[in-house]
Design a protein around this motif. Structure first.
Motif, PDB file in Angstrom:
ATOM      1  N   ILE A 130       0.951  -1.189   0.134  1.00 35.35           N
ATOM      2  CA  ILE A 130       0.007   0.194  -0.115  1.00 35.35           C
ATOM      3  C   ILE A 130       0.868   1.096  -0.047  1.00 35.35           C
ATOM      4  CG2 ILE A 130      -1.733   1.175   1.166  1.00 35.35           C
ATOM      5  CD1 ILE A 130      -2.518  -1.318   0.275  1.00 35.35           C
ATOM      6  N   CYS A 131       0.740   2.129  -0.948  1.00 39.17           N
ATOM      7  CA  CYS A 131       1.601   3.274  -1.124  1.00 39.17           C
ATOM      8  C   CYS A 131       0.591   4.509  -0.690  1.00 39.17           C
ATOM      9  CB  CYS A 131       1.998   3.539  -2.381  1.00 39.17           C
ATOM     10  SG  CYS A 131       2.993   2.279  -3.126  1.00 39.17           S
ATOM     11  N   GLY A 132       1.070   5.128   0.144  1.00 39.19           N
ATOM     12  CA  GLY A 132       0.393   6.325   0.685  1.00 39.19           C
ATOM     13  C   GLY A 132      -0.817   5.989   1.834  1.00 39.19           C
ATOM     14  N   ASP A 133      -1.634   6.884   2.242  1.00 37.78           N
ATOM     15  CA  ASP A 133      -2.804   6.431   2.915  1.00 37.78           C
ATOM     16  C   ASP A 133      -3.973   7.484   2.394  1.00 37.78           C
ATOM     17  OD1 ASP A 133      -1.987   9.087   4.010  1.00 37.78           O
ATOM     18  OD2 ASP A 133      -0.838   8.393   5.446  1.00 37.78           O
ATOM     19  N   GLY A 134      -5.009   7.326   3.248  1.00 41.03           N
ATOM     20  CA  GLY A 134      -6.336   8.084   3.202  1.00 41.03           C
ATOM     21  C   GLY A 134      -6.736   7.689   1.636  1.00 41.03           C
ATOM     22  N   THR A 135      -7.289   9.039   1.276  1.00 42.56           N
ATOM     23  CA  THR A 135      -8.053   8.922  -0.037  1.00 42.56           C
ATOM     24  C   THR A 135      -6.767   8.789  -1.251  1.00 42.56           C
ATOM     25  OG1 THR A 135      -8.146  11.275  -0.234  1.00 42.56           O
ATOM     26  CG2 THR A 135     -10.124  10.125   0.646  1.00 42.56           C
ATOM     27  N   ALA A 136      -5.789   8.935  -0.798  1.00 40.04           N
ATOM     28  CA  ALA A 136      -4.431   8.985  -1.864  1.00 40.04           C
ATOM     29  C   ALA A 136      -3.997   7.630  -1.885  1.00 40.04           C
ATOM     30  CB  ALA A 136      -3.449   9.942  -1.498  1.00 40.04           C
TER      31      ALA A 136
ATOM     32  N   SER B 169       7.940  -4.968 -11.852  1.00 45.25           N
ATOM     33  CA  SER B 169       8.763  -4.842 -13.079  1.00 45.25           C
ATOM     34  C   SER B 169      10.024  -5.519 -12.504  1.00 45.25           C
ATOM     35  CB  SER B 169       9.331  -3.531 -13.099  1.00 45.25           C
ATOM     36  OG  SER B 169      10.093  -2.860 -12.181  1.00 45.25           O
ATOM     37  N   PRO B 170      10.795  -6.140 -13.697  1.00 46.40           N
ATOM     38  CA  PRO B 170      12.013  -6.876 -13.155  1.00 46.40           C
ATOM     39  C   PRO B 170      12.872  -6.208 -12.497  1.00 46.40           C
ATOM     40  CG  PRO B 170      11.536  -7.131 -15.755  1.00 46.40           C
ATOM     41  CD  PRO B 170      10.495  -6.019 -15.094  1.00 46.40           C
ATOM     42  N   SER B 171      12.994  -4.992 -12.513  1.00 52.70           N
ATOM     43  CA  SER B 171      13.822  -3.855 -11.500  1.00 52.70           C
ATOM     44  C   SER B 171      13.511  -4.010 -10.163  1.00 52.70           C
ATOM     45  CB  SER B 171      14.022  -2.746 -12.238  1.00 52.70           C
ATOM     46  OG  SER B 171      13.018  -1.903 -12.202  1.00 52.70           O
ATOM     47  N   ARG B 172      12.119  -4.185 -10.024  1.00 53.21           N
ATOM     48  CA  ARG B 172      11.399  -4.207  -8.820  1.00 53.21           C
ATOM     49  C   ARG B 172      11.254  -2.653  -8.245  1.00 53.21           C
ATOM     50  NH1 ARG B 172      10.655  -9.206  -6.775  1.00 53.21           N
ATOM     51  NH2 ARG B 172      11.995 -11.121  -7.673  1.00 53.21           N
ATOM     52  N   GLN B 173      11.112  -1.932  -9.316  1.00 57.87           N
ATOM     53  CA  GLN B 173      11.043  -0.503  -8.962  1.00 57.87           C
ATOM     54  C   GLN B 173       9.697   0.151  -9.638  1.00 57.87           C
ATOM     55  OE1 GLN B 173      13.365   1.271  -6.702  1.00 57.87           O
ATOM     56  NE2 GLN B 173      14.126  -0.657  -6.489  1.00 57.87           N
ATOM     57  N   LEU B 174       8.970  -0.654 -10.267  1.00 54.16           N
ATOM     58  CA  LEU B 174       7.792  -0.268 -10.769  1.00 54.16           C
ATOM     59  C   LEU B 174       6.791  -1.179 -10.674  1.00 54.16           C
ATOM     60  CD1 LEU B 174       9.672   1.274 -13.996  1.00 54.16           C
ATOM     61  CD2 LEU B 174       8.678   2.917 -12.107  1.00 54.16           C
ATOM     62  N   ALA B 175       5.551  -0.546 -10.657  1.00 54.40           N
ATOM     63  CA  ALA B 175       4.554  -1.847 -10.699  1.00 54.40           C
ATOM     64  C   ALA B 175       3.333  -0.947 -10.974  1.00 54.40           C
ATOM     65  CB  ALA B 175       4.257  -2.173  -9.340  1.00 54.40           C
ATOM     66  N   PHE B 176       1.971  -1.815 -11.530  1.00 57.11           N
ATOM     67  CA  PHE B 176       0.652  -1.369 -11.476  1.00 57.11           C
ATOM     68  C   PHE B 176      -0.278  -1.158 -10.196  1.00 57.11           C
ATOM     69  CE2 PHE B 176       0.227  -2.870 -16.280  1.00 57.11           C
ATOM     70  CZ  PHE B 176       0.899  -2.026 -16.658  1.00 57.11           C
ATOM     71  N   GLY B 177      -0.741  -0.379 -10.023  1.00 58.69           N
ATOM     72  CA  GLY B 177      -1.635  -0.264  -8.898  1.00 58.69           C
ATOM     73  C   GLY B 177      -3.136   0.199  -9.047  1.00 58.69           C
TER      74      GLY B 177
ATOM     75  N   ALA C 247       5.290   7.409  -6.058  1.00 58.29           N
ATOM     76  CA  ALA C 247       4.889   8.666  -7.122  1.00 58.29           C
ATOM     77  C   ALA C 247       4.031   7.701  -8.132  1.00 58.29           C
ATOM     78  CB  ALA C 247       5.947   9.268  -7.544  1.00 58.29           C
ATOM     79  N   VAL C 248       2.871   8.293  -8.462  1.00 58.88           N
ATOM     80  CA  VAL C 248       2.302   7.934  -9.801  1.00 58.88           C
ATOM     81  C   VAL C 248       2.934   8.538 -10.997  1.00 58.88           C
ATOM     82  CG1 VAL C 248       0.187   7.966 -11.121  1.00 58.88           C
ATOM     83  CG2 VAL C 248       0.172   7.805  -8.315  1.00 58.88           C
ATOM     84  N   LEU C 249       3.225   7.698 -11.882  1.00 63.66           N
ATOM     85  CA  LEU C 249       4.004   8.037 -13.089  1.00 63.66           C
ATOM     86  C   LEU C 249       2.981   8.669 -14.264  1.00 63.66           C
ATOM     87  CD1 LEU C 249       7.068   5.708 -13.368  1.00 63.66           C
ATOM     88  CD2 LEU C 249       6.793   8.169 -12.169  1.00 63.66           C
ATOM     89  N   GLY C 250       1.732   7.687 -14.197  1.00 65.55           N
ATOM     90  CA  GLY C 250       0.678   8.086 -15.135  1.00 65.55           C
ATOM     91  C   GLY C 250      -0.478   7.204 -14.891  1.00 65.55           C
TER      92      GLY C 250
END
Length: 231
Positions: free
Chosen positions: A34-40, A50-58, A87-90
């Motif tokens: 879980i990234c962030g809290d509340g409504t965010a 991702s293979p780099s373990r730095q990115l993912a879908f949420g 951070a949300v990239l898109g």
């Protein structure tokens, strides 16, 4: 296979422990983050890391994440997340959700990453349709997005006889390999089928080439071949 996946997710959670706590992305009780809290707050789909373990879908909603076995209380938005700081990239094209105890009925979402984690293809399917089939490149200048659906569907339909193709729905098979190579070559399977019918689906193997230059991406169809696909 599920046991291997579970072990990998746990190992990932341990490796990110100190970073996650600092950045506001923390492991939950369902082998996710879980990234962030509340409504965010954003819940990560562990199968999309991702293979780099730095990115993912949420996924997130304007009213925050539900608890227990409750369903989302607002429209779901799928996003691409940077796990080091949350951070949300898109925004993505799908609207899939999963809490660890419940998930969206008859929806599927996959992320096909390039080996270097610099690009990913999203396949978001609902009961009958492919709702989103998009390519994303992650660069220093931001996120580059390209719709693949409108490129691929006409090419697939062109391979089917008109009277056979009539009334059939286009779908990317999320249960078969979708592979994005380092050079931008994308291979996958697609079908044309009639919902709620015993008519056999028409199967296709498709290959694209995707190129990214600075803040733009372009794709071309290399081949579309009729194929017998597993049911």
């Amino acid at each position: 296979m599920d046991r291997i996946r579970t072990v990998a997710i746990i190992a990932f959670a341990l490796s990110l422990g100190s970073v996650a706590a600092k950045a506001g992305c923390a492991p939950d009780q369902h082998q996710s983050f879980i990234c962030g809290d509340g409504t965010a707050a954003i819940r990560i789909f562990p199968d999309t890391i991702s293979p780099s373990r730095q990115l993912a879908f949420g996924w997130r909603t304007s009213k925050g994440l539900p608890s227990g076995q409750a369903e989302p209380a607002a429209d779901v938005e799928n996003v691409l997340v940077k796990l080091s700081d949350g951070a949300v990239l898109g925004r993505l094209g799908g609207a899939y959700w999963a809490t660890g105890e419940m998930r969206a009925n008859r929806y599927d979402l996959i992320a096909a990453w390039s080996p270097d984690s610099r690009a990913v293809v999203e396949v978001a399917n609902s009961r009958w349709d492919t709702d989103a089939f998009r390519f994303y490149a992650i660069g220093d200048a931001g996120l580059v997005s390209l719709d693949l659906h409108d490129l691929v569907e006409p090419a697939v339909r062109a391979k089917a006889a008109k009277k056979v193709e009539k009334g059939r729905v286009f779908r990317v098979r999320e249960d078969l390999p979708v592979k994005l190579e380092a050079d931008g070559r994308l291979t996958f399977a697609a079908i044309l089928f009639i919902p709620k019918s015993e008519e056999p689906a028409l199967g296709f193997r498709v290959e694209l080439m995707i190129k990214t230059v600075k803040s733009a991406a372009a794709a071309r169809v290399i081949s579309v071949e009729r194929a017998k696909l597993p049911n």
